[in-house]
Design an enzyme around this catalytic site. Structure first.
Site, PDB file in Angstrom:
ATOM      1  N   LYS A  61       0.896  -1.178   0.000  1.00 53.62           N
ATOM      2  CA  LYS A  61       0.000   0.000   0.000  1.00 53.62           C
ATOM      3  C   LYS A  61       0.920   1.209   0.000  1.00 53.62           C
ATOM      4  O   LYS A  61       1.529   1.559   0.994  1.00 53.62           O
ATOM      5  CB  LYS A  61      -0.894  -0.028   1.241  1.00 53.62           C
ATOM      6  N   GLU A  67       7.270  13.891  18.258  1.00 54.67           N
ATOM      7  CA  GLU A  67       7.999  13.869  16.998  1.00 54.67           C
ATOM      8  C   GLU A  67       7.578  15.067  16.144  1.00 54.67           C
ATOM      9  O   GLU A  67       6.395  15.258  15.893  1.00 54.67           O
ATOM     10  CB  GLU A  67       7.671  12.554  16.277  1.00 54.67           C
ATOM     11  N   GLU A  76       7.005   0.169  13.017  1.00 55.04           N
ATOM     12  CA  GLU A  76       8.122   1.103  13.167  1.00 55.04           C
ATOM     13  C   GLU A  76       7.500   2.489  13.209  1.00 55.04           C
ATOM     14  O   GLU A  76       7.060   3.005  12.194  1.00 55.04           O
ATOM     15  CB  GLU A  76       9.085   0.909  11.995  1.00 55.04           C
ATOM     16  N   CYS A 135      12.527   8.794  10.666  1.00 53.10           N
ATOM     17  CA  CYS A 135      12.035   8.246  11.937  1.00 53.10           C
ATOM     18  C   CYS A 135      13.124   8.243  12.998  1.00 53.10           C
ATOM     19  O   CYS A 135      12.866   8.464  14.168  1.00 53.10           O
ATOM     20  CB  CYS A 135      11.470   6.858  11.720  1.00 53.10           C
TER      21      CYS A 135
HETATM   22  P1  NAI Z   1       0.368   7.805   8.866  1.00 54.32           P
HETATM   23  O1  NAI Z   1       0.952   6.891   9.858  1.00 54.32           O
HETATM   24  O2  NAI Z   1      -1.100   8.091   9.011  1.00 54.32           O
HETATM   25  O3  NAI Z   1       0.625   7.250   7.365  1.00 54.32           O
HETATM   26  C1  NAI Z   1       1.552   6.249   7.009  1.00 54.32           C
HETATM   27  C2  NAI Z   1       0.879   5.233   6.112  1.00 54.32           C
HETATM   28  O4  NAI Z   1      -0.197   4.610   6.790  1.00 54.32           O
HETATM   29  C3  NAI Z   1       0.292   5.779   4.808  1.00 54.32           C
HETATM   30  O5  NAI Z   1       0.530   4.860   3.771  1.00 54.32           O
HETATM   31  C4  NAI Z   1      -1.192   5.850   5.125  1.00 54.32           C
HETATM   32  O6  NAI Z   1      -2.001   5.754   3.979  1.00 54.32           O
HETATM   33  C5  NAI Z   1      -1.375   4.627   5.994  1.00 54.32           C
HETATM   34  N1  NAI Z   1      -2.548   4.661   6.863  1.00 54.32           N
HETATM   35  C6  NAI Z   1      -3.119   5.744   7.464  1.00 54.32           C
HETATM   36  N2  NAI Z   1      -4.173   5.371   8.213  1.00 54.32           N
HETATM   37  C7  NAI Z   1      -4.291   4.020   8.079  1.00 54.32           C
HETATM   38  C8  NAI Z   1      -5.194   3.035   8.624  1.00 54.32           C
HETATM   39  N3  NAI Z   1      -6.182   3.364   9.448  1.00 54.32           N
HETATM   40  N4  NAI Z   1      -5.004   1.735   8.286  1.00 54.32           N
HETATM   41  C9  NAI Z   1      -3.994   1.380   7.479  1.00 54.32           C
HETATM   42  N5  NAI Z   1      -3.128   2.258   6.928  1.00 54.32           N
HETATM   43  C10 NAI Z   1      -3.270   3.567   7.227  1.00 54.32           C
HETATM   44  O7  NAI Z   1       1.214   9.145   8.921  1.00 54.32           O
HETATM   45  P2  NAI Z   1       0.818  10.613   8.419  1.00 54.32           P
HETATM   46  O8  NAI Z   1      -0.557  10.950   8.892  1.00 54.32           O
HETATM   47  O9  NAI Z   1       1.072  10.701   6.986  1.00 54.32           O
HETATM   48  O10 NAI Z   1       1.917  11.495   9.208  1.00 54.32           O
HETATM   49  C11 NAI Z   1       1.676  11.943  10.545  1.00 54.32           C
HETATM   50  C12 NAI Z   1       2.917  11.826  11.392  1.00 54.32           C
HETATM   51  O11 NAI Z   1       3.321  10.470  11.478  1.00 54.32           O
HETATM   52  C13 NAI Z   1       4.162  12.536  10.869  1.00 54.32           C
HETATM   53  O12 NAI Z   1       4.163  13.893  11.183  1.00 54.32           O
HETATM   54  C14 NAI Z   1       5.247  11.800  11.570  1.00 54.32           C
HETATM   55  O13 NAI Z   1       5.416  12.291  12.869  1.00 54.32           O
HETATM   56  C15 NAI Z   1       4.716  10.378  11.644  1.00 54.32           C
HETATM   57  N6  NAI Z   1       5.300   9.553  10.559  1.00 54.32           N
HETATM   58  C16 NAI Z   1       6.372   8.791  10.873  1.00 54.32           C
HETATM   59  C17 NAI Z   1       7.009   8.051   9.902  1.00 54.32           C
HETATM   60  C18 NAI Z   1       8.179   7.210  10.235  1.00 54.32           C
HETATM   61  O14 NAI Z   1       9.050   7.005   9.423  1.00 54.32           O
HETATM   62  N7  NAI Z   1       8.252   6.641  11.415  1.00 54.32           N
HETATM   63  C19 NAI Z   1       6.584   8.094   8.498  1.00 54.32           C
HETATM   64  C20 NAI Z   1       5.399   8.892   8.272  1.00 54.32           C
HETATM   65  C21 NAI Z   1       4.810   9.593   9.285  1.00 54.32           C
END
Ligand code: NAI
Ligand code: MG
Length: 485
Positions: free
Chosen positions: A177, A386, A252, A286
């Site tokens: 995804k 973060e 992660e 991250c």
């Molecule tokens: P997110 O965690 O919501 O998105 C990451 C992935 O999860 C995307 O592919 C999204 O489509 C998917 N996703 C979202 N909701 C889902 C659900 N209910 N079920 C399954 N998949 C789902 O992160 P977002 O909202 O884009 O960013 C918010 C914050 O998250 C950032 O500001 C950052 O702090 C953190 N983040 C951390 C990352 C890391 O590398 N650890 C990467 C991205 C975001």
């Protein structure tokens, strides 16, 4: 490369298909302009993608192969990425915002996962367990089956490579995804899998909204294993969905990682750690070094150095930033930029000192100035949450115990670092820092070979290294009674 294809489809069972949820505009964060449209999957598309992967898994095609052959195919995927490196890197810049030289590093890093895990495919061996003369007993590692991989937007190429390479090396079929903000470059994994000779349906790629396609995938009854990198909140939603189907996941979930800098540290060398630790990928990493906890006797000097590094970076559209070095691109979106800038403003309001940066650039695009905050205290939001942007928080300590306590004072625990010439102090810290990985005297030391993952709210499970192989297999024991046949 000429211009970008205007419309990018999802890949299900070897076909490029439209999405049941319509289309999404993909924007260049450096300009705010639309660069392409992406098909958006709905739950029915997810269902077809999982069914295709499941069919490939049940066919036995991936496990019938000798692992060394499968590993060779995995390695061929890495070579495919390298052969298309310039093309992929340019698209990555346009969809994600990073400088071109960083994008090249990302594609090369992605290829390395295929090289490394391709090599590991033939090493996943069981063992023989002695049970006395009447029995012959051994273990096998079988693939989980269908691996679902939910990818974030900060390193869309490298994050997919990290899970996909290990999953394929161990004989799993996959559904990826891709992230809504940066879906385009993931198409190259489907091309790479086809070029390497994997059967159609081995690597399925769907972009869709998290709450729609992401949730449908995480909760799908025929998914056998989930890998997720992203926010804590989404990680909890995914782990809850996985629990309802009793399938394992690897989470992660980022961090608030700290470097402890002692009074004997080499601060000139630490410049490099600041440069890469918090400003690489505009801080959207991250394992970013988002906190520096420095001995009070060196704080002034360190803050001056951090200010100099932050001000030395040329910030602007990544596509113009071709030379390796002192440049930073856009953040992934204006929303992420505004979120980070608002956190800086709130930190100032509670007494943090803005040393440099902290504001959006006065030009179109999702640019935030490289930022240094001093006078940060452990109770502040900026020290606990973060930011996921180019924002360094500097805190101070008086003695070693206090430094460790501050380092361990967040809910996260992804990585940590200690900078000192004193071996005893370094090894004590390595043991006491609550994190999945501790860097001594170099932030980001390590590589694809070293296990990576968090404790606490940073998640569980390990990616990279040999450890990651065990995410994708389960042990089967075969116990044979002798003398009755
Ligand atoms: P997110 O965690 O919501 O998105 C990451 C992935 O999860 C995307 O592919 C999204 O489509 C998917 N996703 C979202 N909701 C889902 C659900 N209910 N079920 C399954 N998949 C789902 O992160 P977002 O909202 O884009 O960013 C918010 C914050 O998250 C950032 O500001 C950052 O702090 C953190 N983040 C951390 C990352 C890391 O590398 N650890 C990467 C991205 C975001
Ligand atoms: Mg979200």
């Amino acid at each position: 490369m000429t211009s970008l294809p205007p419309y990018w489809r999802n890949a299900i069972d070897g076909d490029w298909v439209d999405g049941g949820a319509g289309r999404l505009d993909v924007l260049d964060p450096a300009t705010g302009e639309k660069i392409a449209e992406q098909a958006l999957a709905d739950a029915a598309d997810v269902d077809r993608a999982v069914a295709a992967a499941r069919r490939v898994h049940l066919s036995g095609a991936l496990t019938a192969m000798r692992p060394i052959e499968r590993g060779r195919m995995v390695q061929a995927m890495g070579r495919y990425l390298l052969e298309h490196k310039d093309e992929i890197a340019r698209i990555l810049v346009l969809e994600q915002g990073k400088p071109l030289w960083e994008a090249v590093i990302e594609v090369e890093g992605a290829a390395l996962y295929f090289e490394y895990y391709g090599n590991q495919a033939a090493t996943v061996e069981g063992r023989s367990i002695p049970l006395g003369a009447g029995y012959y007993d051994f273990t096998d590692y079988e693939p989980m089956g269908v691996s679902a991989q939910i990818i974030p937007w900060n390193y869309p190429v490298e994050m997919t490579a990290r899970s996909l390479a290990a999953a394929l090396a161990t004989g799993n079929a996959c559904v990826i995804k891709s992230p809504e903000l940066t879906p385009l470059t993931n198409a190259y994994f489907v091309h790479a899998a086809a070029a390497a000779g994997f059967p159609p349906g081995t690597v399925n790629l769907i972009c869709g909204f998290g709450h729609e396609a992401g949730a449908a995938l995480a909760g799908h009854a025929h998914v056998n294993q989930i890998v997720f990198t992203g926010s804590v909140q989404t990680g909890i939603a995914i782990a809850s969905a996985a629990a309802r189907n009793v399938v394992p996941c690897v989470l992660e979930l980022g961090g608030k990682s700290a470097a402890i800098v002692h009074e004997d540290a080499d601060l000139a060398a630490f410049d490099t750690d600041i440069r890469w630790g918090i400003f690489f990928n505009a801080g959207q990493v991250c394992s970013a070094m988002s906190r520096v906890i420095v001995h009070e006797s060196r704080a002034e000097e360190l803050i001056a150095r951090a200010e100099a590094i932050a001000s030395s970076l040329s910030v602007g559209p990544g596509i113009e930033r071709v030379e390796f070095g002192a440049t930073m691109g856009a953040m992934v979106s204006e929303a992420q930029r505004d979120r980070a800038a608002a956190m800086v403003t709130r930190a100032e309001a509670v007494g943090a000192r803005l040393i440099t940066g902290g504001r959006a650039l006065n030009r179109p695009g999702a640019f935030l100035q490289p930022t240094v905050l001093a006078g940060v205290t452990p109770d502040m939001e900026i020290a606990r949450e973060e930011v996921f942007g180019p924002v360094l928080s500097v805190l101070t300590f008086k003695d070693e115990a206090e430094a460790i306590e501050i380092a361990n004072s967040t809910d996260y625990g992804l990585v940590g670092g200690v900078f000192t010439r004193d071996l005893d102090r370094a090894t004590r810290a390595a043991r006491q820092i609550r994190a999945g990985q501790v860097f001594v005297n170099e932030w980001y030391a390590g590589g694809v070979e070293t296990p990576f993952g968090g404790v606490g709210k940073s998640g569980y499970g390990r990616e990279k290294g040999r450890e990651a192989l065990w995410n994708y297999v389960q042990t089967k024991n075969i116990a044979i009674r002798m003398g009755r046949g």
